[in-house]
Structure formats: structure tokens, C-alpha cells
Scaffold this active site. Structure first.
Site, PDB file in Angstrom:
ATOM      1  CD  GLU A 206     -97.786 -45.310 -17.159  1.00  0.00           C
ATOM      2  OE1 GLU A 206     -96.620 -44.921 -17.286  1.00  0.00           O
ATOM      3  OE2 GLU A 206     -98.067 -46.482 -16.843  1.00  0.00           O
ATOM      4  CG  HIS A 222    -119.331 -60.960  -5.200  1.00  0.00           C
ATOM      5  ND1 HIS A 222    -120.282 -61.808  -4.678  1.00  0.00           N
ATOM      6  CD2 HIS A 222    -118.805 -61.594  -6.270  1.00  0.00           C
ATOM      7  CE1 HIS A 222    -120.303 -62.932  -5.395  1.00  0.00           C
ATOM      8  NE2 HIS A 222    -119.405 -62.816  -6.363  1.00  0.00           N
ATOM      9  CE  LYS A 312     -90.593 -43.776 -11.513  1.00  0.00           C
ATOM     10  NZ  LYS A 312     -90.201 -44.625 -12.638  1.00  0.00           N
TER      11      LYS A 312
HETATM   12  C1  F6R Z   1     -94.495 -47.053 -17.784  1.00  0.00           C
HETATM   13  C2  F6R Z   1     -93.966 -46.121 -16.847  1.00  0.00           C
HETATM   14  C3  F6R Z   1     -94.090 -46.370 -15.381  1.00  0.00           C
HETATM   15  C4  F6R Z   1     -92.860 -47.178 -14.910  1.00  0.00           C
HETATM   16  C5  F6R Z   1     -92.797 -47.190 -13.389  1.00  0.00           C
HETATM   17  C6  F6R Z   1     -91.670 -48.034 -12.863  1.00  0.00           C
HETATM   18  O1  F6R Z   1     -94.128 -46.716 -19.089  1.00  0.00           O
HETATM   19  O2  F6R Z   1     -93.374 -45.177 -17.257  1.00  0.00           O
HETATM   20  O3  F6R Z   1     -95.284 -47.020 -15.033  1.00  0.00           O
HETATM   21  O4  F6R Z   1     -92.928 -48.487 -15.414  1.00  0.00           O
HETATM   22  O5  F6R Z   1     -92.657 -45.883 -12.930  1.00  0.00           O
HETATM   23  O6  F6R Z   1     -90.468 -47.737 -13.500  1.00  0.00           O
HETATM   24  P1  F6R Z   1     -89.577 -48.943 -14.055  1.00  0.00           P
HETATM   25  O7  F6R Z   1     -90.469 -49.668 -15.031  1.00  0.00           O
HETATM   26  O8  F6R Z   1     -88.414 -48.312 -14.714  1.00  0.00           O
HETATM   27  O9  F6R Z   1     -89.223 -49.762 -12.875  1.00  0.00           O
END
Ligand code: F6R
Length: 316
Positions: A206, A222, A312
């Protein structure tokens, strides 16, 4: 005038500097009576909190839920801790909804979003950070509530993190080595902090936008061990060992692995401090800085998670 890249760089570095303050976060929640088992639901930068907690606490069974579903055993007597920094992660919300149907107790750890409305009890944490930079805010309520840390841990951890904030040249040097040869990091952890090897790999992903491989001793003996002898492009790997367990058997395994496969660790890194909290956080924070410096060297914005956000949005 500052460029957007400079602004983002400063913001991200500012987030790393807050970790030492985060370990002072005192919030806790009451544990339900007749508690039988614990399920921790969360994804990505929030989900990793469960993996770390599971290695630090073993008085009750702790199971991680890193998808939409919950295990069949969840019901009365289970505490489901749903962790989502944004409070809007669909997998975590689905797990929370399912927990409700099954009559489990639910605690949400979040900075807001739908989870703040959904969960029975909520621990509200400060907003405005990247989820992966808010690990302390999400982890401390669990450690406080289950009384995991011994006295003095927070003070010890604060001091170690502060020193690292003032001098992170160790991580910077590793970043330069990785950058120069375009290595792919291979991170091996050792219990009881194997989750930190995974955290390093996700920080490479990230922050530095780099693929990274990870596994743990003794498990890697293993399976991975065969690939360390015969895989393609072995000379492109940058093997790192996070050595949190210096037991005689683990040390023998590390040496034997190098002898049998011909692989040589570039770095064997030990935690600092004596408390579990200091050791976990010190090992973790080196990776935070390393991946920040690597992003800078690559001319990449460490803050940017636009591909995750687009994905998302597409799934909404
Ligand atoms: C970490 C990041 C992602 C989010 C993940 C879940 O900085 O941006 O790994 O953590 O997409 O989102 P949240 O944490 O808001 O539930």
C-alpha cells in the site's frame, strides 16, 4: 508553493509520527459475562489488528473473520469485535449483521460510518488517517479491554517509537538497497509476532506499491524451503527475517534454512524493548518507515490508495 506530492508526503509522514501517541489511547469496553470465544472481523489495515491481537492473547479462543461470513459456532457467548476504520467496509458490515442475527455480543471499533450505527457498543477512534496508519487506535482498545499489557508497556513503547521517529535511517538504508536493485521483499516472521511479517508485506503493497512475499518460521520449512532452492529469479529477492523468537530451535531452523537452501538473509531484525507491546510496535514501525522511504525513492505517493477506492466504488 508546495506541490500535491509534497503535501501528501508530509501528511503521510505526519501519520507515522502519531503511532507513539496512539499507544496511549486508553479506551476500553466491558467484556460480556459468560464470554466463551472471540471473533474479530475486519479487512486490510483494520483486519491486521485482529491478527496481531490473536498472537498476544490466548486465554480464550480467538478466531479471525476476514470476509463476509462468520464461523458456524458464533452465537450467544461469542463477542464479535468488528473493526473498520472507515466503518463502511462491506465485508465487515456483513459480518456484523450476521453476528446480530446469531445473538452474539458486538463491539465496533471505528471512526464513524455505518458501523458506528450498526454495532451494539462502539469505540470511536479519531478520524482523518489512513486506516493502516491508525493501527494503534484500533489495537489498544482490544489490549486494554482484555488486559494484555503489563504496567509500563505504554511508556516503554512510546520511548522506543519516539527514538525511531527521530532516527529511521535503518529503514531508509534498506529502502535504498531494495530500490537500487529493484528487489522483491521476502519477509519471514517468527512467533509470537508472525503477524508483523504480514503487516510489512501489506505496507510494501500500500505505501510503496510493491509486491512482497511473506511467511513464518517454522511453517516455511514445510513448503517455501523447496522454492528457496529452485524458484525462478531467486537473486531478485530481498530476504528479511523478523526475529521475535530466539529460542534454540528457531535459531537452528534459521541457520539450517540458510545452509540447506543457499539463501542468505539480508537482514535479521530483532524487536526492541521487553514488553510485548514495545516489541510488536518496534518491529512494525521499522517496516512503516522502510516502505515510506521506498515510496519516496520510487517517486510514488505513499498515501495513495486510489485503486482500492475505485474497486470499492465499483462494487457498490
Ligand atoms: C489501509 C487501507 C485498506 C483498508 C481496507 C478496509 O490503509 O486503506 O487496507 O484498511 O480497505 O477499510 P477499513 O479499514 O476502512 O475497514
Amino acid at each position: 508553493m508546495e506541490s500535491q506530492a509534497e503535501i501528501n508526503d508530509k501528511k503521510f509522514l505526519g501519520e507515522l509520527l502519531t503511532l507513539k501517541e496512539q499507544v496511549k489511547f486508553r479506551e476500553r469496553f466491558a467484556l460480556p459475562q459468560d464470554l466463551r470465544d472471540v471473533v474479530i472481523a475486519g479487512m486490510g489495515g483494520s483486519g491486521i489488528v485482529g491478527s496481531i491481537f490473536k498472537e498476544l492473547y490466548s486465554k480464550l479462543p480467538v478466531v479471525l473473520a476476514n470476509s463476509y461470513e462468520l464461523p458456524d459456532f458464533v452465537g450467544k457467548g461469542t463477542l464479535v469485535v468488528a473493526i473498520s476504520y472507515s466503518g463502511n467496509t462491506e465485508e465487515t458490515l456483513a459480518a456484523c449483521g450476521e453476528a446480530k442475527k446469531r445473538g452474539a455480543s458486538i463491539v465496533g471499533i471505528t471512526s464513524g460510518g455505518a458501523l458506528a450505527q450498526e454495532a451494539e457498543k462502539v469505540v470511536k477512534i479519531p478520524s482523518g488517517l489512513q486506516p493502516r496508519s491508525a493501527l494503534g487506535y484500533m489495537l489498544m482498545p482490544l489490549l486494554n479491554s482484555f488486559e494484555v499489557c503489563k504496567d509500563g508497556s505504554v511508556e516503554e513503547t512510546y520511548g522506543i517509537l519516539e527514538r525511531m521517529d527521530n532516527d529511521n535511517s535503518f529503514g531508509e538504508k534498506m529502502a535504498e538497497e531494495i530500490f537500487k536493485e529493484k528487489y522483491i521483499p521476502l519477509i519471514y516472521g517468527t512467533s509470537p509476532y508472525s503477524s508483523i511479517a504480514y503487516r510489512w508485506s501489506t505496507q510494501f503493497n500500500e505505501n510503496a506499491k510493491l509486491m512482497a512475499l511473506w511467511s513464518n518460521f517454522p511453517e516455511l520449512n514445510h513448503n517455501n524451503t523447496m522454492a528457496l532452492k529452485a524458484s525462478y529469479r531467486l537473486d531478485e529477492l530481498y530476504p528479511i527475517c523478523l526475529l521475535s523468537n530466539k529460542s534454540e530451535r528457531i535459531m537452528r531452523r534459521i541457520n539450517a534454512t540458510q545452509e540447506v537452501t543457499g539463501m542468505r538473509f539480508r537482514q535479521i531484525i530483532e524487536p526492541q524493548g521487553t514488553s510485548n507491546l514495545a516489541q510488536v510496535m518496534s518491529l512494525m514501525h521499522i517496516g512503516d518507515y522502510l516502505t515510506y522511504h521506498l515510496a519516496k525513492l520510487r517517486g510514488i505517493d505513499p498515501l495513495d490508495v486510489s485503486a482500492i477506492e475505485s474497486l470499492k466504488a465499483k462494487l457498490k
